[in-house]
Each structure stands twice: as C-alpha cells, then as structure tokens.
Design a protein around this motif. Structure first.
Motif, PDB file in Angstrom:
ATOM      1  N   ASP A  20       0.801  -1.227   0.000  1.00 43.96           N
ATOM      2  CA  ASP A  20       0.000   0.000   0.000  1.00 43.96           C
ATOM      3  C   ASP A  20       0.834   1.277   0.000  1.00 43.96           C
ATOM      4  OD1 ASP A  20       0.956  -0.337   2.529  1.00 43.96           O
ATOM      5  OD2 ASP A  20      -1.002  -0.512   3.500  1.00 43.96           O
TER       6      ASP A  20
ATOM      7  N   PHE B 131      -6.111  -6.261  -4.686  1.00 43.65           N
ATOM      8  CA  PHE B 131      -6.254  -4.851  -4.336  1.00 43.65           C
ATOM      9  C   PHE B 131      -7.709  -4.414  -4.523  1.00 43.65           C
ATOM     10  CE2 PHE B 131      -2.002  -5.652  -5.797  1.00 43.65           C
ATOM     11  CZ  PHE B 131      -1.191  -4.944  -4.924  1.00 43.65           C
TER      12      PHE B 131
ATOM     13  N   TYR C 232      -1.673   1.312  -7.624  1.00 40.07           N
ATOM     14  CA  TYR C 232      -0.946   0.957  -6.405  1.00 40.07           C
ATOM     15  C   TYR C 232       0.537   0.785  -6.719  1.00 40.07           C
ATOM     16  CZ  TYR C 232      -5.375  -0.048  -4.016  1.00 40.07           C
ATOM     17  OH  TYR C 232      -6.627   0.051  -3.446  1.00 40.07           O
TER      18      TYR C 232
END
Length: 819
Positions: free
Chosen positions: A556, A575, A584
């Motif tokens: 993250d 995700f 991401y």
C-alpha cells in the motif's frame, strides 16, 4: 539453476579480447570492447522503447593508421561506417532509438575493420540491451550508465603525474589542485557499479581506469615526490588515547598537491573499502618495514591518522578541519566519519577507538543548535547557506559515534526538519550536491527509507532521484556550477561521481538488485495478482539471487512492509478499488547476505481497472536442448492466459467471449516480428534446433493476442497483445545415448563416457526442455552413471547431462514406481 559459466558460453567467446592481424602483417586492431553493464558481459543495458539509447565502446589499435567502424544495432539496422585515425585508442559512442515491447532483448555489435570500409575483415564485440518499462528504476539505470561513461572519458594522464613504483596511473581533477579526492570519488562510482580492478580488462574497459586510478591513489605523486597522494606520518599518544592501533607508529594522510587531509581522507578510504580486497598489495612500503603494505593495512593507518589528528579541546570536543588538531567544522568532520564507518565492517575490521567516537559526540553536542535543528559549521552558528551541508553531516557523524542515535533528540529533531514539507522543498530548490550527498549518506547508513512523515526521500515526488534525473546534462555529467554551498563550482568529477553514488542503494559496495513482475497488470479489483521476484539478483561478481536472504513486499505504499519471504517465492495479493481506476505502487525490498546487509528496492505500478485487460504471455523458459540428432525442443506457451477469459462487454448479446486467439513465436533476432512459428505448443525437430539454435545462448519470444475487438467492441481498443521472452541454452551434442532406468525410490541414468573430467546432472519434473535444476555437480565417473535417490515414486523425471567441457546430452526420462 544452470551454471553461469555454461549459460555464458557464447557470450564469453564473443567478448574475449579480439585481435585482428592486417593483411600486411601489422597488428592494427588489438581490442574491441563494448562497455558492459555492472561489470558483467551477460547483463543488459537498459533501453526505453521510442527513446534514444546511447551505445558505447572502446577500440584499441597498435598503430595510428586508419581504421573503420560501424554499429550493428541488432534490430536490422546499422550506423554508417566511420573512419578513425591518429590514435591508438578510440572511445566511440552512438545513439539509436529502439522500438519494441517491454522485455525485448537486443544484441548490438561494434564492428571494426583495419583494412577498408567493407567490414569484411571486421573484429566485433557485442552490446546487450533490453527494453524496460519507463519507470524510475529504468531511468536511474540509464542515468548511471551515461554518468560512468562521462567519467571514463574525462580521466587524465598528465605529464606531471608519476608513480613511485612505475605503475601506469590515471587521475581525475575537479576544482583547485586536488587530485586525490576527485580520483577516489570517480573510482568509487565505478566500483559500486561492479567495475573493479579484479574484473576482466578484456571484457570491461572500465577495469583499467579503476586499476590505474587506484595506482594513482596508492603510489602517485604530482610534479615531484614532495606531493604524493598518500603520505606516511609519525603519530604518537594523544590527550584522550593512543591512536596507533597497529603499533607501527605511523598514520597515513592524504598529502596531494593542495593539502587538505581531513577533507580528502574519507573519500580515499571509501574507494579502498569498495575494492573489497583487504589483502591486495599497494606495491608500496609506507611504514618502512621492508614489505609492501596491503590495502587493509593502509586503511587502518588512515583510521589511525584521523584518530591522531582529532581536535583535543575538552569543551569543543573531537572533530576535524583543514589541518590536523585544529578547531573542527562539520563539513570536514563528515568525511572522517564516512571513511571510518565502513572501515570497521568486514572484511576490513579496522579499529576505530571508542575514545575517538566519544570525543566526536562531544563535538556534536557542542555544535548542535536545537533552535534551528542543525549542526553548525564551527559551532552552533549557521554555516554556508544556512547549514544545508552541515546539518546532514552531523547526522553522518552520529551514525559513527552515538549509540542508539535514532532515539537521540539531536537526530530526531534534525530528521524532523527534513521531514517538514516546506523545508524539504527548500532543500531541493537549492542546488547543493555536497549537501544532498551528505543527506543521502546519512539516510543510507541509517537504513532510513522513508522520513518520519512517510515521505520516501529517494523515490518520492521531488525526491533525490527525480531531482538528479532532471539535472543530468546532455554529456552524461551533472552540473558542476551554480552550487549554493562553497565553493559553488565543485567541478564535473565530484558532482557526477556524487550523483552516481546518490542513485545507488549502497554507498561502498556493489548492491543487490530488486526486480519483480506483476501479472496480470492491469487487473480486476479484489482479484489475485501474482508477484514473481525471480528476476532479482546481485551486481557483485560471484553473487546472484541465492545471496538474497529476505524479500519484503509493501502493498500500500506506506513504507511498511506487509509480507516477507526468505527465498524468491511467488506471492499473490489482491487490491480493492472503490472508484476505478486505481494505481498501487508496489515495492519489493531485497536484503543480501553481506555484513552489514545491503538492501535494494524496486517499484511497479499495479493498475486496477475495468476490462478489457491484455492477455498474459508465458514463454515458459529457460529451455535446455542439445544438438544430438535424437533431441528436440518443446516450446510451451500453454501457461499464457487471458484475465478476461470467458467475459465480454456488458449488455452485448453478440459479443464473443474474450480469449487468447494466437500464439506467435519469434526465434531469430531481432525478436520483434513473431512470424517464425505459431501455436500454444511448438515442437522443433533436431534439424530445426540446429538451424535456429547453434551451440550457445539464445532467446525466444512469444506474443499472444486476444480478441478484444470482438469481445469489447465499444472499448475503442483493437485486439490486445502481450509478449514474453525465454532463454534457450543449446549444447553441442556429445552424450547422445543418455538413458534412465527407474527403480523404487531411485532412478539410474547411464551414458557413454566421453573422456570428460566430470559431469553435471540436471533434472526436471516440468518437461523435456524446461524446469531443469542442477542436482549433481562435477560428478566424476568413469562408468558414466549416476544414481538419483531423491525421487518420489509416481513422479516423472527428465534428465540431461553436461560435460565439464560444455558438451550436452539428449533428454532421458523415467518414472519410479513401487515394486
């Protein structure tokens, strides 16, 4: 994993020193050497599709007569033939734009002909390139590549430069009459990119520059022997302790032509440390004991010199400045610390007396200003440009001298200053390569990847890497002038070498390499994505992925690593995405087995979006095959897949389901056409293998295509493609009767003895050409047999044998069963 020596069979043959004898019997071209990436002729230079790429090489001749050279770019095009004369060494470069899919390899060639422009008598060397994603990591590689070439071209051998031992020397200059520290900085830049004196000069042209640069540091002098680069000095007991840790009564200082020993010493020490060879001989007897001193002994004597020359005042504390035992300044002090910190580590194990660190800590307290959160210049007052350089310089010293420094309020407050966004912006706006380098040293030494506010000082927007990439100049250097810290123009050598050092993950050694693939990418929300770190490795010769001990994943982008493994395992992660699309940045950090451990990071942006998504190609290699008449090669693309398999545009009743509709193979470079073979699986006969893959190392490409145009017609996209590449190792066939006989819990393989001194046995459970791993190394057997007892009944095993002289076998298979 197949042995590196075997895999590089073709590469070594091409890159070994090439010699051409002209028709009149005169040696005209003695060597043609392309610049290699990270000191390894098997590693690929980074190129970006659609952007100009610089290719570089060195031509050596034994006469000044005319020669002709040409670049074959490896994509079906070549440069014009150019003529050269008047020298015996030429440094040639060219730019070329490649256009191809990510992952596409190219083998360019530098060809040199001493006879005429026909290239009929050309000597050549190869230049490996690979198209990479246009990422920060790729752009950093290109910047370093160009910067090193600039440094190589600007080395000098002036008429006033001599060696006490008669060894050939080169040097670099910067501002004023300093010749030791600029040379050390340049040498260090090469060494941390694995261009070392222990490398192969016939493969890597930078090796000679590094070797001669080290000769200059150890044995060189300017004009006359009153100005050696290094000089032995008698030392004695000081107020707070005895600096002479090895009892020889000597320290070694940097004398140079312009004497500034405390500033220059740390830079020379770092160049020595980065050699990694403490037992190497300097060829010079510094302490008069009748024996040439080793690198390790010189390094310890340089540590002793810093201990002897430390300021002794009880209140001010122990630091360093222009001359020994004088009132300190924090600019000079950082160089003492940056030299002594790595000198303590294996394999050097130099002794830095505790009293030196304790006295340095007193100085840090004396010079620290808690109001402005800086370490001042000669006290708490601001130095040049509001202590941009001395603030991080104090942090470097804290790493050496303060136990648990990260919990010390001086560190916390100073780091907090950098973590304040407005301060960071100001720091980056002021061109201070000296200060930036000091900051990077503090961060690398303290293993600080993100500041306390979560900002990634290296990778972040307006971070160090972005700043340096934006400032690199057309000739590969970084801007010497306009510096906001004294003396405002450091010279190209210093600034370029420091910039390269800032772009590397390790300060004093060739670093590990982090790398991974993410598939599929882009993909759906909450759908598993596979992350494969097997492309990671190491830039140090003799090390590879087996030397990596930790693989950590940050999913993250918060600077906290969420998952880890101790081996290069594939992992999956999904995700979420509340509002499509989402991006991401995923980070992999690898750690190696060095002491202290070295780390490196790599980032890939994972995109979560609505379909259509491109298919995923899997060429399945690496492959292994021989030229035996009873052998064949099975290319398998069946692992390819479409993440949208069976889906089509919402509401469309006539749309086809998305799927892969074509598997196209390219077997002959350049791997850009994909017209050689078609099919999810392709079997090449022995004749095909001999045609496409003569003995040596090769690469094949697979391109898969889906039917997006019919499954998602309103997307505005045509059919989507993906490519993948796989290595093929082809061996001359001399063991062509390999056979395998199963037994319960074991398999015996047999062959006819070829007279080889030993054999390597490879095994696979994947298929006849892929998935092979070395299971028995250097088997000595005159009976030409091997018994494999590490097998499971009911599992089919495939075997291949390679002789000690690089000859291969056909494949044999067997399935052990319970009797």
């Amino acid at each position: 994993m197949m042995k590196r020596a075997i895999l590089l069979l073709a590469c070594v043959a091409v890159t070994a020193a090439a010699v051409f004898w002209a028709v009149d019997g005169t040696a005209a071209v003695s060597r043609v050497r392309c610049v290699v990436w990270q000191g390894d002729p098997a590693k690929y230079h980074t190129a970006l599709s659609g952007q100009a790429t610089q290719l570089k090489g060195v031509i050596d001749t034994t006469s000044t007569s005319t020669i002709y050279y040409q670049w074959d770019f490896g994509d079906g095009t070549s440069s014009a033939v150019q003529a050269l004369s008047g020298k015996t060494r030429y440094e040639v470069e060219v730019t070329h734009t490649y256009t191809a899919a990510v992952g596409t390899p190219f083998t360019a060639k530098l060809r040199v002909d001493a006879v005429d422009a026909s290239m009929a008598n050309a000597v050549e060397d190869i230049y490996l390139l690979k198209i990479e994603e246009n990422s920060l990591d790729a752009r950093v590689n290109i910047a370093i590549d160009r910067g090193l070439w600039f440094l190589y071209k600007t080395r000098q051998t002036p008429t006033w430069a001599y060696s006490l031992t008669g060894e050939p020397v080169v040097l670099w200059t910067s501002y004023s009459s300093y010749y030791a520290s600029p040379t050390a900085s340049a040498v260090l830049a090469f060494e941390i990119n694995n261009h070392k004196e222990t490398g192969n000069d016939n493969e890597d042209p930078y090796v000679e520059a590094v070797t001669r640069g080290l000769n200059w540091l150890f044995t060189g002098y300017a004009y006359n022997t009153n100005y050696p680069m290094l000089q032995a000095v008698n030392i004695n007991v000081q107020t707070y302790g005895n600096p002479d840790t090895n009892g020889n009564g000597r320290g070694i200082q940097v004398r140079d032509y312009s004497s500034n020993p405390a500033y220059e010493g740390g830079m020379i020490m770092d160049a020595i440390v980065a050699t990694g060879t403490p037992n190497a001989s300097t060829g010079r007897d510094f302490d008069g004991d009748g024996a040439a001193d080793t690198y390790g002994k010189v390094l310890q004597d340089m540590v002793d010199m810093y201990a002897w020359g430390q300021y002794d005042d009880a209140t001010v504390g122990g630091g360093w400045r222009y001359s020994w035992n004088s009132l300190p300044d924090n600019s000079a002090c950082q160089w003492a610390a940056i030299g002594m910190i790595p000198a303590q580590d294996p394999p050097w194990n130099c002794i830095v007396p505790q009293w030196v660190k304790d006295r340095n800590n007193v100085w840090l307290t004396y010079s620290y200003n808690p109001t402005y959160k800086w370490f001042g210049y000669t006290g708490t007052g601001a130095g040049n440009n509001s202590s941009q350089a001395t603030r991080p310089s104090g942090m470097v010293q804290m790493v050496m001298s303060v136990l648990n420094y990260k919990w010390d309020t001086r560190w916390i407050n100073t780091e907090g200053w950098f973590a304040t966004a407005s301060n960071w912006t100001w720091f980056m706006l002021n061109r201070t390569y000296y200060g930036w380098y000091a900051f990077v040293k503090a961060m690398r030494l303290s293993n600080t990847e993100t500041l306390s506010n979560g900002f990634n000082w290296y990778r972040g927007t307006n971070g160090i890497a972005e700043k340096l990439l934006a400032e690199q100049e057309a000739d590969g250097s970084w801007p010497a002038g306009g510096q906001t810290t004294h003396p405002h123009d450091y010279g190209d050598t210093f600034v370029t070498a420091w910039a390269i050092g800032m772009l590397k993950p390790a300060l004093f050694a060739a670093a590990p390499i982090a790398c991974f693939t993410a598939k599929p990418n882009p993909s759906y929300a909450d759908s598993p994505i596979t992350f494969d770190p097997s492309c990671s490795g190491h830039s140090e010769t003799g090390k590879d992925i087996a030397n990596l001990t930790l693989f950590e994943w940050d999913w993250d982008h918060d600077g906290v690593y969420d998952q880890s493994t101790t081996s290069p395992q594939t992992v999956t992660h999904a995700f979420s995405c509340a509002s499509l699309p989402c991006t991401y940045p995923v980070t992999l950090r690898v750690t190696d087995d060095s002491t202290p451990a070295l780390t490196a990071t790599y980032v890939v942006n994972v995109v979560i979006s609505n379909p259509p998504h491109p298919p995923v190609a899997d060429a399945n290699g690496p492959y292994m095959v021989s030229l035996c008449s009873n052998d064949s090669l099975l290319l398998k693309g069946t692992g390819s897949y479409d993440p949208n398999e069976g889906k089509h545009e919402d509401g469309c009743t006539t749309c086809e389901d998305d799927t892969i509709t074509a598997w196209d193979w390219d077997l002959v470079p350049p791997l850009t056409q994909f017209t050689d073979k078609t099919g999810a699986s392709v079997t090449l006969s022995a004749a095909d293998v001999a045609t496409y893959f003569p003995a040596g190392s090769h690469t094949v490409g697979l391109r898969v295509t889906d039917n997006t145009a019919k499954s998602f017609p309103n997307s505005g996209q045509g059919n989507l493609t993906d490519t993948d590449f796989a290595d093929v190792s082809s061996y001359t066939g001399c063991v062509c009767n390999l056979a395998a006989r199963p037994k319960s819990g074991k398999i015996q393989i047999t062959w006819t003895h070829t007279g080889a001194s030993s054999y390597d046995v490879y095994r696979s459970t994947t298929g006849p050409n892929s998935g092979f791993v070395l299971v028995a190394d250097n088997v000595v057997t005159t009976y030409a047999t091997y018994l494999d007892t590490n097998v499971v009944n009911g599992t089919k095993y495939y075997y291949r044998v390679v002789t000690s002289d690089g000859c291969g076998s056909n494949v044999a298979s067997a399935t052990p069963t319970t009797r």
